[in-house]
Structure formats: structure tokens, C-alpha cells
Scaffold this motif. Structure first.
Motif, PDB file in Angstrom:
ATOM      1  N   ASP A   1     -13.688-126.112 -11.270  1.00  0.00           N
ATOM      2  CA  ASP A   1     -14.948-126.856 -11.246  1.00  0.00           C
ATOM      3  C   ASP A   1     -16.123-126.067 -10.664  1.00  0.00           C
ATOM      4  N   ARG A   2     -15.865-124.858 -10.110  1.00  0.00           N
ATOM      5  CA  ARG A   2     -16.978-124.108  -9.505  1.00  0.00           C
ATOM      6  C   ARG A   2     -16.578-122.666  -9.262  1.00  0.00           C
ATOM      7  N   THR A   3     -17.560-121.910  -8.774  1.00  0.00           N
ATOM      8  CA  THR A   3     -17.339-120.490  -8.489  1.00  0.00           C
ATOM      9  C   THR A   3     -17.749-120.244  -7.046  1.00  0.00           C
ATOM     10  N   CYS A   4     -17.025-119.364  -6.327  1.00  0.00           N
ATOM     11  CA  CYS A   4     -17.501-119.031  -4.982  1.00  0.00           C
ATOM     12  C   CYS A   4     -17.405-117.527  -4.762  1.00  0.00           C
ATOM     13  N   ARG A   5     -18.322-116.993  -3.950  1.00  0.00           N
ATOM     14  CA  ARG A   5     -18.330-115.550  -3.678  1.00  0.00           C
ATOM     15  C   ARG A   5     -18.107-115.317  -2.197  1.00  0.00           C
ATOM     16  N   GLY A   6     -17.466-114.191  -1.881  1.00  0.00           N
ATOM     17  CA  GLY A   6     -17.296-113.873  -0.470  1.00  0.00           C
ATOM     18  C   GLY A   6     -16.296-112.758  -0.260  1.00  0.00           C
ATOM     19  N   ARG A   7     -15.939-112.542   1.025  1.00  0.00           N
ATOM     20  CA  ARG A   7     -14.987-111.487   1.357  1.00  0.00           C
ATOM     21  C   ARG A   7     -13.614-112.112   1.644  1.00  0.00           C
ATOM     22  N   VAL A   8     -12.547-111.504   1.113  1.00  0.00           N
ATOM     23  CA  VAL A   8     -11.197-112.008   1.364  1.00  0.00           C
ATOM     24  C   VAL A   8     -10.789-111.616   2.781  1.00  0.00           C
ATOM     25  N   MET A   9     -10.532-112.609   3.625  1.00  0.00           N
ATOM     26  CA  MET A   9     -10.243-112.338   5.035  1.00  0.00           C
ATOM     27  C   MET A   9      -8.746-112.289   5.318  1.00  0.00           C
ATOM     28  N   GLU A  10      -7.983-113.169   4.677  1.00  0.00           N
ATOM     29  CA  GLU A  10      -6.598-113.336   5.121  1.00  0.00           C
ATOM     30  C   GLU A  10      -5.811-114.145   4.095  1.00  0.00           C
ATOM     31  N   LEU A  11      -4.487-113.949   4.088  1.00  0.00           N
ATOM     32  CA  LEU A  11      -3.601-114.880   3.392  1.00  0.00           C
ATOM     33  C   LEU A  11      -3.110-115.806   4.487  1.00  0.00           C
ATOM     34  N   ASP A  12      -3.385-117.101   4.405  1.00  0.00           N
ATOM     35  CA  ASP A  12      -2.958-117.942   5.523  1.00  0.00           C
ATOM     36  C   ASP A  12      -1.475-118.270   5.401  1.00  0.00           C
ATOM     37  N   ARG A  13      -0.951-118.944   6.432  1.00  0.00           N
ATOM     38  CA  ARG A  13       0.510-119.095   6.426  1.00  0.00           C
ATOM     39  C   ARG A  13       0.991-120.073   5.372  1.00  0.00           C
ATOM     40  N   ASN A  14       0.058-120.742   4.678  1.00  0.00           N
ATOM     41  CA  ASN A  14       0.465-121.604   3.565  1.00  0.00           C
ATOM     42  C   ASN A  14       0.348-120.925   2.218  1.00  0.00           C
ATOM     43  N   GLY A  15      -0.052-119.650   2.232  1.00  0.00           N
ATOM     44  CA  GLY A  15      -0.164-118.922   0.965  1.00  0.00           C
ATOM     45  C   GLY A  15      -1.535-119.059   0.327  1.00  0.00           C
ATOM     46  N   ALA A  16      -2.484-119.693   1.026  1.00  0.00           N
ATOM     47  CA  ALA A  16      -3.854-119.801   0.490  1.00  0.00           C
ATOM     48  C   ALA A  16      -4.650-118.573   0.909  1.00  0.00           C
ATOM     49  N   LEU A  17      -5.675-118.264   0.113  1.00  0.00           N
ATOM     50  CA  LEU A  17      -6.522-117.119   0.422  1.00  0.00           C
ATOM     51  C   LEU A  17      -7.730-117.617   1.217  1.00  0.00           C
ATOM     52  N   LEU A  18      -8.021-116.946   2.304  1.00  0.00           N
ATOM     53  CA  LEU A  18      -9.152-117.339   3.154  1.00  0.00           C
ATOM     54  C   LEU A  18     -10.340-116.459   2.813  1.00  0.00           C
ATOM     55  N   ILE A  19     -11.417-117.101   2.332  1.00  0.00           N
ATOM     56  CA  ILE A  19     -12.592-116.345   1.897  1.00  0.00           C
ATOM     57  C   ILE A  19     -13.769-116.667   2.816  1.00  0.00           C
TER      58      ILE A  19
END
Ligand code: BTN
Length: 259
Positions: A223-241
Motif C-alpha cells: 500500500d505504500r513506499t518507504c525510504r531509509g537506512r536498514v538498521m537491524e534484523l529484529d528478533r522477530n525477523g522484521a527489518l528495522l528501517i
């Protein structure tokens, strides 16, 4: 050929590929078939393999190029006793297993692009499609589908710039059953370690193999686009931007473009 007897010969697993192997010379999609079988009750470790797919499915409604006896097109039925929220980690576990497979039996140096693309020199060699069937508060089954380009010498125009295969990278054809056996072994090992000990050690290995950490990216979501820097893979497997405005955002699914 990827005949069941060939796959099971000297197979170093206890469950994966040890149950019934459903083999097809032609099939619409191994994931579709595996889901049908799983809904009918087949046990964990059941494998569906096809020499060719006529409707190979990729993520986000895409298709998967599946020419006859060229790549590996397989789906595995899993029945993890986990809460539904844990399912996305299985995709990451599969990615680690496929990267380890290529490292173990080929001279290639694969990297993982979140969540589940395996790349060589920025070209995709393998895609993973994980589909989960949920009950109220538990996973009923997970079908993990893997498409690996092995002996493709050429790709159609729309994939020419972005896809590669083991053969294209090494210059010679590769034995597909060897890759299937190694993958089943690596996958069973990482999956069992995940179920027994949690995501920490697999997550650590995933980060060593991944290419996105620290990069500036654009994430295309439904539904959308987001821009940023990839900081971390969190412990649930999500990407933190970290977005342009400094806010942290957790991304659970999307398509990532490195800027
Ligand atoms: C992706 O989009 O990267 C995922 C591609 C997954 C393709 C494999 S091939 C075997 C299995 N059966 C399917 O229909 N798709 C997966």
C-alpha cells in the motif's frame, strides 16, 4: 532427473525427504500441490518435486520461470508447533539453509537479500515462497517452496539482467540431485535448531550472509513506499528501517531496492 530414488540415495536427513516424495515431470506449481496435500493431512517432511512448472509462483503475485529439467522446483510440508507470528522466521531459516547449500557444494559466494532472495553478484539465483495455513492460535502447516536456477544457460529477456544460475556462474552444468540432498540436509539442520533453540543463532548467521544491513533502501510495500537506512534484523525477523525523518519502522514484508 530428480527421481525420488535418486534424492533418497545417501540422503543425510531424518525427516525432510524421508516421507513420501511426490514427483512430477510437469506440474502447475509445487507449492499449490504441497498445500493441497498438507490440507489432506500428509506429515511433516513430505516433499513435492517437479521437473517443470507451468504456473510456478513467486512472491507478490509474480511468476517463477521453471523450464524443464533445468532448475530445482520443490516444496516441503512443515508442521511446526509454533504460534502464527513465528512463521515469517521460517523463510529466513530457509534462506540461510540455501546459502549454506551453495557454499557447501559449489564454489559460489551467495548473499541473502531480505527477506528471501539469494543473490550472486547482485543477480537472483534462488527464490523462496513460504505459505502458511493458520488455525486460531497455532500454525496448521507451512509450505516452503524453493526455486533454484541450476543449469539455465540463458534467461528470457525480462530476466536477462537480473537472474543467474549455478551453470552461468561456474561455466558448467551441475548435478541437481546433489543440490537437493544438500539443501534438505542443511534445511533440516537449521529448522530443527530453530525449533529447539530459537532464532538467535540462525538470526546471527543470517546477518553474516545478508547484504542489506547499513544500506540506504526504498521498500515497496503493498500500500505504500518507504525510504531509509536498514538498521537491524529484529528478533522477530522484521527489518528495522530508520526513515528520512529519523523514525524507526519495522518492515515485515515488501520488496527492497538498494538506492
Ligand atoms: C520469489 O518470488 O522469489 C519466490 C519464488 C519461489 C519459486 C518456487 S519454485 C517451487 C515452488 N513452487 C512455486 O510455485 N513457487 C515456488
Amino acid at each position: 532427473m530428480l527421481l525420488p530414488a535418486e534424492i533418497q540415495e545417501n540422503l543425510e536427513t531424518e525427516i525432510f525427504g524421508r516421507r513420501e516424495i511426490f514427483y512430477f515431470t510437469e506440474l502447475d506449481s509445487t507449492n499449490r500441490k504441497a498445500k493441497e496435500l498438507a490440507a489432506g493431512g500428509v506429515p511433516e517432511g513430505t516433499l513435492v518435486v517437479a521437473e517443470q512448472q507451468t504456473k510456478g509462483r513467486g512472491r507478490i503475485g509474480r511468476s517463477w520461470h521453471s523450464p524443464l529439467r533445468t532448475g530445482i522446483y520443490l516444496s516441503l510440508v512443515l508442521r511446526p508447533r509454533l504460534p502464527p507470528g513465528e512463521a515469517p522466521k521460517i523463510t529466513l531459516v530457509t534462506g540461510v539453509a540455501m546459502a549454506e547449500t551453495l557454499l557447501a557444494v559449489t564454489p559460489l559466494r551467495p548473499v541473502i537479500k531480505w527477506p528471501n532472495d539469494i543473490l550472486i553478484d547482485n543477480r537472483k539465483i534462488c527464490g523462496i515462497l513460504t505459505e502458511t495455513s493458520m488455525e486460531m492460535d497455532a500454525i496448521d502447516f507451512v509450505v516452503v517452496g524453493v526455486g533454484l536456477n541450476v543449469n539455465n544457460r540463458e534467461f528470457p529477456d525480462d530476466l536477462k539482467e537480473t537472474a543467474t544460475s549455478v551453470c552461468r556462474e561456474t561455466g558448467s552444468p551441475f548435478d541437481r540431485p546433489t543440490l537437493v540432498k544438500e539443501f534438505l540436509k542443511q534445511f533440516e539442520h537449521s529448522y530443527m535448531s530453530f525449533l529447539r533453540s530459537g532464532f538467535v543463532s540462525i538470526g546471527k548467521r543470517w546477518k553474516e550472509l545478508a547484504i542489506l544491513l547499513g544500506k540506504e533502501v526504498t521498500v515497496h510495500m503493498i500500500d505504500r513506499t518507504c525510504r531509509g537506512r536498514v538498521m537491524e534484523l529484529d528478533r522477530n525477523g522484521a527489518l528495522l528501517i530508520k526513515g528520512e525523518n529519523g523514525d524507526l519502522e519495522r518492515i515485515y514484508s515488501g520488496d527492497i531496492q538498494v538506492d
